[in-house]
Design a protein around this motif. Structure first.
Motif, PDB file in Angstrom:
ATOM      1  N   CYS A  19       0.578  -1.241  -0.386  1.00  0.00           N
ATOM      2  CA  CYS A  19      -0.043  -0.104   0.070  1.00  0.00           C
ATOM      3  C   CYS A  19       0.710   1.399   0.324  1.00  0.00           C
ATOM      4  O   CYS A  19       2.078   1.268   0.665  1.00  0.00           O
ATOM      5  CB  CYS A  19      -1.110  -0.304   1.331  1.00  0.00           C
ATOM      6  N   SER A  20       0.311   2.090  -0.099  1.00  0.00           N
ATOM      7  CA  SER A  20       1.104   3.763  -0.393  1.00  0.00           C
ATOM      8  C   SER A  20       0.758   4.185   1.215  1.00  0.00           C
ATOM      9  O   SER A  20      -0.426   3.576   1.625  1.00  0.00           O
ATOM     10  CB  SER A  20       0.446   4.525  -1.104  1.00  0.00           C
ATOM     11  N   TRP A  21       1.541   5.278   2.068  1.00  0.00           N
ATOM     12  CA  TRP A  21       1.042   5.594   2.689  1.00  0.00           C
ATOM     13  C   TRP A  21      -0.113   6.679   2.738  1.00  0.00           C
ATOM     14  O   TRP A  21      -0.655   6.731   3.458  1.00  0.00           O
ATOM     15  CB  TRP A  21       2.291   7.370   2.882  1.00  0.00           C
ATOM     16  N   PHE A  24      -2.223   3.592   3.312  1.00  0.00           N
ATOM     17  CA  PHE A  24      -2.336   3.614   5.015  1.00  0.00           C
ATOM     18  C   PHE A  24      -3.311   4.241   5.579  1.00  0.00           C
ATOM     19  O   PHE A  24      -4.156   4.185   6.681  1.00  0.00           O
ATOM     20  CB  PHE A  24      -0.609   2.662   5.272  1.00  0.00           C
ATOM     21  N   ALA A  25      -3.262   5.556   5.191  1.00  0.00           N
ATOM     22  CA  ALA A  25      -3.464   6.997   5.586  1.00  0.00           C
ATOM     23  C   ALA A  25      -4.943   6.425   6.029  1.00  0.00           C
ATOM     24  O   ALA A  25      -6.176   7.028   6.925  1.00  0.00           O
ATOM     25  CB  ALA A  25      -3.278   7.880   5.913  1.00  0.00           C
ATOM     26  N   SER A  26      -5.039   5.983   5.167  1.00  0.00           N
ATOM     27  CA  SER A  26      -6.969   6.087   4.271  1.00  0.00           C
ATOM     28  C   SER A  26      -7.701   5.275   4.999  1.00  0.00           C
ATOM     29  O   SER A  26      -8.244   5.151   5.969  1.00  0.00           O
ATOM     30  CB  SER A  26      -7.122   6.392   2.781  1.00  0.00           C
ATOM     31  N   ALA A  27      -7.026   3.909   5.226  1.00  0.00           N
ATOM     32  CA  ALA A  27      -7.586   2.782   6.027  1.00  0.00           C
ATOM     33  C   ALA A  27      -7.485   3.490   7.592  1.00  0.00           C
ATOM     34  O   ALA A  27      -8.587   2.744   8.191  1.00  0.00           O
ATOM     35  CB  ALA A  27      -6.336   1.419   5.718  1.00  0.00           C
ATOM     36  N   PRO A  35     -14.190  10.660  10.680  1.00  0.00           N
ATOM     37  CA  PRO A  35     -14.554  11.366   9.450  1.00  0.00           C
ATOM     38  C   PRO A  35     -13.157  13.161   8.573  1.00  0.00           C
ATOM     39  O   PRO A  35     -13.412  13.774   8.902  1.00  0.00           O
ATOM     40  CB  PRO A  35     -15.164  12.458  10.114  1.00  0.00           C
ATOM     41  N   CYS A  36     -12.241  12.091   8.557  1.00  0.00           N
ATOM     42  CA  CYS A  36     -11.168  12.719   8.423  1.00  0.00           C
ATOM     43  C   CYS A  36     -10.925  12.531   6.558  1.00  0.00           C
ATOM     44  O   CYS A  36     -10.920  11.318   5.996  1.00  0.00           O
ATOM     45  CB  CYS A  36     -10.017  11.867   8.937  1.00  0.00           C
ATOM     46  N   LYS A  37     -10.428  13.667   5.931  1.00  0.00           N
ATOM     47  CA  LYS A  37     -10.574  13.631   3.964  1.00  0.00           C
ATOM     48  C   LYS A  37      -8.539  13.390   4.489  1.00  0.00           C
ATOM     49  O   LYS A  37      -8.170  14.451   5.169  1.00  0.00           O
ATOM     50  CB  LYS A  37     -11.024  14.832   3.928  1.00  0.00           C
ATOM     51  N   VAL A  38      -8.604  12.143   4.076  1.00  0.00           N
ATOM     52  CA  VAL A  38      -7.178  12.049   3.439  1.00  0.00           C
ATOM     53  C   VAL A  38      -6.583  12.886   1.848  1.00  0.00           C
ATOM     54  O   VAL A  38      -7.652  11.810   1.253  1.00  0.00           O
ATOM     55  CB  VAL A  38      -6.831  10.777   4.048  1.00  0.00           C
TER      56      VAL A  38
END
Length: 93
Positions: A19-21, A24-27, A35-38
């Motif tokens: 996976c990309s960073w 990973f951050a989105s997951a 409710p955070c937009k990455v």
């Protein structure tokens, strides 16, 4: 298994899969229920916004090759491990 073997060296031990960073951050945000937009960005965009950051290689996925070649790679998929972490985390840091 590795600790009780006679094998030595430098080992990467990470969940399987790639996976990309950003992935990973989105997951993490999804599993945490936040409710955070990455927002994705390229390495060049990140370096431009953070000039003191270290240069990154074009491809840098960790691989459990030494595990596979010695005691065997029994690591599970990173997404399964992340899901289990949040399923068992009590929210404390």
């Amino acid at each position: 298994k590795l600790a009780v073997s006679h094998d030595y060296g430098i080992y990467h031990c990470t969940g399987n899969g790639i996976c990309s960073w950003y992935d990973f951050a989105s997951a993490i945000m999804k599993e945490a229920g936040l409710p955070c937009k990455v927002n994705p960005c390229t390495s060049a965009e990140y370096a431009a916004a953070n000039p003191a950051s270290a240069s990154r290689p074009a491809w840098s996925a960790l691989e459990n090759r030494m595990l596979r070649c010695t005691v065997g790679d029994e690591m599970r998929d990173w997404q399964d491990a992340l899901h289990d972490f949040f399923a068992n985390w009590n929210g404390e840091l």
